[in-house]
Motif scaffolding. Structure first.
Motif, short mmCIF file in Angstrom:
data_model
loop_
_atom_site.label_atom_id
_atom_site.label_comp_id
_atom_site.label_asym_id
_atom_site.label_seq_id
_atom_site.Cartn_x
_atom_site.Cartn_y
_atom_site.Cartn_z
N LYS A 8 -6.03 -11.10 10.05
CA LYS A 8 -5.91 -10.18 8.70
C LYS A 8 -4.53 -9.60 8.72
O LYS A 8 -3.82 -9.52 9.77
CB LYS A 8 -6.96 -9.06 8.95
CG LYS A 8 -6.59 -7.95 8.13
CD LYS A 8 -7.96 -7.64 7.22
CE LYS A 8 -7.60 -6.45 6.49
NZ LYS A 8 -7.77 -6.50 5.01
N MET A 9 -3.82 -9.52 7.61
CA MET A 9 -2.56 -8.67 7.28
C MET A 9 -2.90 -7.67 6.51
O MET A 9 -3.52 -7.57 5.37
CB MET A 9 -1.67 -9.79 6.36
CG MET A 9 -0.31 -9.15 6.19
SD MET A 9 0.84 -10.31 5.56
CE MET A 9 0.41 -10.38 3.89
N TRP A 10 -2.22 -6.42 7.16
CA TRP A 10 -2.32 -5.17 6.56
C TRP A 10 -0.99 -4.61 5.84
O TRP A 10 0.18 -4.64 6.58
CB TRP A 10 -2.62 -4.02 7.51
CG TRP A 10 -4.17 -3.99 7.75
CD1 TRP A 10 -5.25 -3.37 7.28
CD2 TRP A 10 -4.73 -4.57 9.02
NE1 TRP A 10 -6.39 -3.69 8.04
CE2 TRP A 10 -6.16 -4.57 9.22
CE3 TRP A 10 -4.13 -5.77 9.97
CZ2 TRP A 10 -6.90 -4.94 10.12
CZ3 TRP A 10 -5.10 -6.16 10.87
CH2 TRP A 10 -6.33 -5.74 10.94
N LYS A 11 -1.09 -4.60 4.41
CA LYS A 11 0.38 -4.47 3.87
C LYS A 11 0.54 -3.00 3.67
O LYS A 11 -0.22 -2.26 3.48
CB LYS A 11 0.31 -5.17 2.33
CG LYS A 11 0.34 -6.63 2.51
CD LYS A 11 -0.08 -7.30 1.04
CE LYS A 11 0.00 -8.61 1.00
NZ LYS A 11 -0.49 -9.12 -0.12
N SER A 12 1.91 -2.58 4.06
CA SER A 12 2.07 -1.28 3.98
C SER A 12 2.63 -1.01 2.46
O SER A 12 2.81 -1.84 1.56
CB SER A 12 3.32 -0.86 4.64
OG SER A 12 4.49 -1.74 4.26
N ASN A 13 2.26 0.33 1.95
CA ASN A 13 2.46 0.88 0.51
C ASN A 13 3.94 0.81 0.32
O ASN A 13 4.41 2.42 0.48
CB ASN A 13 1.50 2.16 0.40
CG ASN A 13 1.53 2.52 -0.97
OD1 ASN A 13 1.99 1.66 -1.75
ND2 ASN A 13 0.98 3.55 -1.42
N VAL A 14 4.74 -0.07 -0.10
CA VAL A 14 6.07 0.03 -0.41
C VAL A 14 6.27 -0.04 -1.72
O VAL A 14 5.95 -0.83 -2.35
CB VAL A 14 6.86 -1.06 0.51
CG1 VAL A 14 8.22 -1.00 0.29
CG2 VAL A 14 6.56 -1.05 2.26
N LYS A 15 7.11 0.89 -2.31
CA LYS A 15 7.60 0.80 -3.68
C LYS A 15 8.96 0.62 -3.75
O LYS A 15 9.97 1.15 -2.86
CB LYS A 15 7.08 2.28 -4.16
CG LYS A 15 5.82 2.48 -3.96
CD LYS A 15 4.72 1.92 -4.92
CE LYS A 15 3.18 2.41 -4.64
NZ LYS A 15 2.34 1.51 -5.36
N SER A 16 9.35 0.01 -5.08
CA SER A 16 10.82 -0.11 -5.50
C SER A 16 11.21 1.15 -6.24
O SER A 16 10.58 1.76 -7.23
CB SER A 16 11.05 -1.46 -6.52
OG SER A 16 12.24 -1.33 -6.74
N VAL A 17 12.21 1.73 -5.68
CA VAL A 17 12.65 3.39 -6.22
C VAL A 17 14.03 3.33 -6.27
O VAL A 17 14.79 2.76 -5.51
CB VAL A 17 11.84 4.40 -5.22
CG1 VAL A 17 12.51 5.62 -5.61
CG2 VAL A 17 10.45 4.23 -5.10
N LYS A 18 14.45 3.97 -7.39
CA LYS A 18 15.89 4.41 -7.56
C LYS A 18 16.05 5.67 -6.71
O LYS A 18 15.49 6.58 -6.73
CB LYS A 18 16.24 4.94 -8.98
CG LYS A 18 16.59 3.73 -9.86
CD LYS A 18 17.15 4.08 -11.17
CE LYS A 18 17.66 2.86 -12.01
NZ LYS A 18 18.06 3.27 -13.11
N VAL A 19 17.13 5.70 -5.74
CA VAL A 19 17.53 6.59 -4.77
C VAL A 19 18.62 7.11 -4.92
O VAL A 19 19.68 6.22 -5.23
CB VAL A 19 17.02 6.07 -3.49
CG1 VAL A 19 17.54 7.06 -2.25
CG2 VAL A 19 15.70 5.55 -3.19
#
Length: 61
Positions: free
Chosen positions: A26-37
């Motif tokens: 199983k692969m658990w994906k982290s909650n990663v977003k593309s954001v302007k910083v």
């Protein structure tokens, strides 16, 4: 898979075990977003996990 630019959090791998003890990879994906910083000069687009966004480690542009 994208990684968080702040804490380097990425996908996690392991074995999922059912009630009858059948085992699957199983692969658990982290909650990663593309954001302007906001950075030194201006705004930059990067991948940031939601836990870093909530904790205030990153300021949105």
């Amino acid at each position: 898979m994208a990684k968080c630019a702040i804490c380097e959090k990425g996908a996690h791998f392991g074995i999922q075990v059912s009630h009858s003890h059948r085992r699957n990879n199983k692969m658990w994906k982290s909650n990663v977003k593309s954001v302007k910083v906001k950075t030194n000069g201006g705004a930059k687009k990067m991948y940031v996990c939601t836990s870093c966004l909530r904790s205030g480690l990153v300021e949105r542009a």
